[in-house]
Design a protein around this motif. Structure first.
Motif, PDB file in Angstrom:
ATOM      1  N   ASP A 108      -1.552  -5.634   2.125  1.00  0.00           N
ATOM      2  CA  ASP A 108      -2.876  -5.706   1.515  1.00  0.00           C
ATOM      3  C   ASP A 108      -3.717  -6.728   2.266  1.00  0.00           C
ATOM      4  OD1 ASP A 108      -5.003  -5.494  -0.078  1.00  0.00           O
ATOM      5  OD2 ASP A 108      -4.026  -6.179  -1.929  1.00  0.00           O
ATOM      6  N   ARG A 166      -0.813   1.177  -5.015  1.00  0.00           N
ATOM      7  CA  ARG A 166      -1.783   1.177  -3.930  1.00  0.00           C
ATOM      8  C   ARG A 166      -2.930   2.135  -4.241  1.00  0.00           C
ATOM      9  NH1 ARG A 166      -0.675   2.899   2.400  1.00  0.00           N
ATOM     10  NH2 ARG A 166      -2.867   3.150   2.958  1.00  0.00           N
ATOM     11  N   ARG A 167      -4.117   1.735  -3.861  1.00  0.00           N
ATOM     12  CA  ARG A 167      -5.291   2.590  -4.058  1.00  0.00           C
ATOM     13  C   ARG A 167      -5.282   3.721  -3.033  1.00  0.00           C
ATOM     14  NH1 ARG A 167      -9.740  -2.314  -4.225  1.00  0.00           N
ATOM     15  NH2 ARG A 167      -8.701  -3.565  -5.842  1.00  0.00           N
ATOM     16  N   PRO A 206       0.198   7.773   0.483  1.00  0.00           N
ATOM     17  CA  PRO A 206       0.259   6.490   1.190  1.00  0.00           C
ATOM     18  C   PRO A 206       0.176   6.617   2.706  1.00  0.00           C
ATOM     19  CG  PRO A 206       2.016   6.679  -0.464  1.00  0.00           C
ATOM     20  CD  PRO A 206       1.414   8.029  -0.312  1.00  0.00           C
ATOM     21  N   LYS A 210      -5.331   2.414   4.926  1.00  0.00           N
ATOM     22  CA  LYS A 210      -6.209   1.768   3.959  1.00  0.00           C
ATOM     23  C   LYS A 210      -7.637   1.720   4.494  1.00  0.00           C
ATOM     24  CE  LYS A 210      -2.980  -1.196   1.488  1.00  0.00           C
ATOM     25  NZ  LYS A 210      -2.672  -2.579   1.067  1.00  0.00           N
ATOM     26  N   TYR A 212     -11.682   0.000   3.769  1.00  0.00           N
ATOM     27  CA  TYR A 212     -12.248  -1.242   3.263  1.00  0.00           C
ATOM     28  C   TYR A 212     -13.775  -1.140   3.159  1.00  0.00           C
ATOM     29  CZ  TYR A 212      -7.666  -2.802   4.876  1.00  0.00           C
ATOM     30  OH  TYR A 212      -6.323  -2.917   5.088  1.00  0.00           O
ATOM     31  N   GLY A 233     -10.744   4.067  -3.893  1.00  0.00           N
ATOM     32  CA  GLY A 233      -9.612   3.727  -3.041  1.00  0.00           C
ATOM     33  C   GLY A 233      -9.906   2.693  -1.982  1.00  0.00           C
ATOM     34  N   TYR A 235     -10.667  -1.133  -0.444  1.00  0.00           N
ATOM     35  CA  TYR A 235     -10.359  -2.534  -0.661  1.00  0.00           C
ATOM     36  C   TYR A 235     -11.511  -3.382  -0.125  1.00  0.00           C
ATOM     37  CZ  TYR A 235      -5.515  -1.230  -1.665  1.00  0.00           C
ATOM     38  OH  TYR A 235      -4.382  -0.693  -2.214  1.00  0.00           O
TER      39      TYR A 235
END
Length: 584
Positions: A108, A166-167, A206, A210, A212, A233, A235
């Motif tokens: 993360d 997790r998003r 997953p 990720k 952002y 989803g 971050y």
């Protein structure tokens, strides 16, 4: 405050930025700090004091954030040591192996990476398991780490706890061949909106990297924006990292714009103040009106003061019965607005001539809702100016004044009669909030046999509606809602065309390619579709069902002051982000 400390202290005041005093040019020769001289500061010196005060405040805030972060890290590390010790990990080598395994799948990248999730998992196991207790007196090294890992798994399974999920992002495939999918943002369940059809949406796993976003402190942080991005989803990251896919901030400076990559988006076009400032938008519309004539009569007559004070005086003398409304150039929420008649006193006219602002002709016969004046907040999303891509939201806000309308000169001082701003009318004792069907207070109430509302029904009706409620009201009164929406669409398109030229110039200047126009590209791949923007058009309808543009808000409020606001603005943010086309 810092200014009071400078004025009252006989010694240099403490300063977070490390300054011990302000030595101005004259003081440097005599080597006396400013606060010991006892003289009144000039405007230039006051400007320096204000600048130092801002720098000091910002520096202290940064230091406070850093200290808070490291204090939290210290507390988390101390808790982690205690938890590991309770599980039999009594050597640094074993602790490193345990933490390496626990953090292997936790990458993360928020403010404290690999700390919060691991510690939350450790905190969930307050009581050490028997196997962990026995592991303390057993083998060292690899055997000890294996025992501790087994103890962690056993305790987590016994407690029923798991790591923070997790998003995951949701993708929307393109209907055009050869184009990749974009992020799909669904509505939050708390807003009460009916979810859009999800047949085309693709839920990922997953394996998708990720994503952002960055939200700076230069703009207000609305829950509608943060909740939609989190549910989508994404971050949160610091804007300085440049790893974000979406930057939510104010207008991007040239250096930020040139650093944007092709896959990144930001929520403002450079130079859109040409649309948001009341004097600049009138100049752009007046230029188009001079070129195209009557089709561009989309806003009431405007005079920019103090430059056009003489022209306003001449027009005012020709129309002694006319009404006017004075507005500051760049204010909002009804601040500083005055309704005036043509027969104002000379002293008041001279005072207006010294202020920067606009004076706009008051629409003489506005369309009323049961005797109350209202205007419309129309939400518009522009994805590109070349080609021009405009989306008008099918829901908006109907803002109603809380006093029945009258055009008599004696009533001009009543702000809750002539101004429809929510920030003005919510202060009235008569204001009723719209619960959006979750209570008794809604927009359109049933009519009595005589076709009008009685006093009890009128007092219970809300003073902020949705466009759907306005459509129902028009249906009851026999008014043409489709004609109104067609006029609003025409007004929005013409307004965006009027500001396209100055926005094109601002875009090319920011990218240092002034002759390229919208074809200019940044050093890292920034292009004309890297920006999008949400506008709030304030529109007034007259009794002839003609739409008049009052102003455009380039940073419309997205606060959720009522269930109606929460539903409409949450949907607006989710739809706008989906339209923006953020690519994974």
């Amino acid at each position: 405050s810092l200014s009071l400390a400078l004025a009252s202290s006989s010694s240099p005041p403490p300063c977070a930025t490390g300054f011990r005093g302000i030595l101005l040019p004259e003081d440097l020769q005599r080597n006396k700090p400013y606060w010991r001289r006892g003289t009144r500061p000039s405007k230039q010196r006051l400007g320096g004091l204000r600048m130092l005060r801002r720098q000091t405040r910002h520096s202290s805030l940064r230091r406070r954030r850093v200290c808070t972060r490291y204090m939290k890290l210290h507390r988390l590390a101390r808790v982690r040591r205690k938890q590991l010790a309770s599980r039999g990990v009594d050597s640094p080598q074993s602790a490193r192996r345990v933490l390496a395994v626990e953090d292997a799948d936790d990458d993360d990248d928020e403010e404290m990476p690999q700390v919060e999730q691991t510690v939350s998992a450790l905190l969930s196991n307050d009581q050490p398991s028997p196997s962990a207790a026995s592991g303390k007196a057993s083998k060292r090294g690899a055997e000890s780490s294996t025992t501790c890992l087994a103890a962690t798994e056993t305790t987590a399974a016994a407690d029923g706890t798991s790591e923070k999920p997790r998003r995951l992002v949701t993708l929307l495939p393109s209907v055009f061949e050869g184009r990749g999918p974009v992020l799909f943002f669904s509505y939050t369940s708390a807003c009460g909106a009916t979810q859009r059809p999800m047949q085309r949406a693709v839920h990922t796993g997953p394996e998708v990297p990720k994503m952002y976003y960055a939200h700076t402190d230069k703009v207000h942080e609305y829950n509608a924006v943060i909740n939609i991005l989190r549910q989508g989803g994404l971050y949160r990251l610091c804007a300085d990292s440049h790893r974000w896919s979406l930057l939510w901030s104010n207008h991007p400076p040239p250096e930020t714009l040139r650093a944007i990559k092709p896959c990144q988006k930001t929520n403002h076009f450079p130079g859109s103040h040409h649309l948001g400032r009341k004097d600049l938008i009138w100049r752009n519309i007046a230029r188009m009106k001079t070129r195209y004539g009557a089709p561009y009569e989309i806003t009431p007559e405007v005079f920019i003061l103090p430059r056009e004070m003489e022209s306003f005086s001449t027009t005012r003398s020709k129309d002694p019965e006319g009404l006017w409304i004075w507005k500051p150039c760049s204010s909002s929420c009804g601040r500083g607005i005055k309704v005036l008649s043509s027969s104002i006193a000379q002293e008041e006219a001279r005072e207006l001539g010294r202020k920067r602002g606009i004076i706009q002709r008051y629409v003489p016969e506005p369309l009323l809702i049961d005797g109350y004046k209202f205007d419309l907040r129309i939400y518009v999303v522009v994805l590109s100016y070349d080609p021009l891509k405009i989306y008008i939201n099918d829901e908006g806000l109907v803002r109603i004044a809380t006093e029945k309308y009258s055009n008599s000169p004696e009533s001009l001082s009543s702000r809750t009669m002539h101004l429809t701003n929510y920030s003005v009318n919510k202060q009235s004792d008569k204001f009723v909030q719209n619960t959006d069907g979750r209570g008794a207070k809604t927009g359109v109430e049933k009519e009595t046999k005589g076709g009008a509302l009685n006093e009890e029904e009128e007092g219970s009706r809300a003073f902020k509606w949705s466009l759907a409620e306005l459509k129902e009201y028009f249906k009851q009164k026999g008014l043409d809602y489709e004609k109104m929406t067609a006029g609003i669409e025409d007004l929005v398109i013409k307004t965006c065309l009027a500001v396209e030229l100055p926005l094109r110039s601002e875009w090319s200047k920011a990218l240092l390619q002034e002759e390229e126009g919208w074809s200019a590209r940044g050093e890292n791949g920034c292009h004309r579709s890297s920006c999008f923007e949400i506008y709030g058009f304030d529109v007034l309808m007259d009794s002839a069902m003609k739409a008049w543009l009052l102003e455009v808000n380039i940073c419309p409020s997205l606060s959720s002051g009522s269930p109606l606001d929460k539903r409409i603005k949450t949907k607006l943010v989710a739809d706008s982000l989906t339209l923006a086309g953020i690519r994974p």
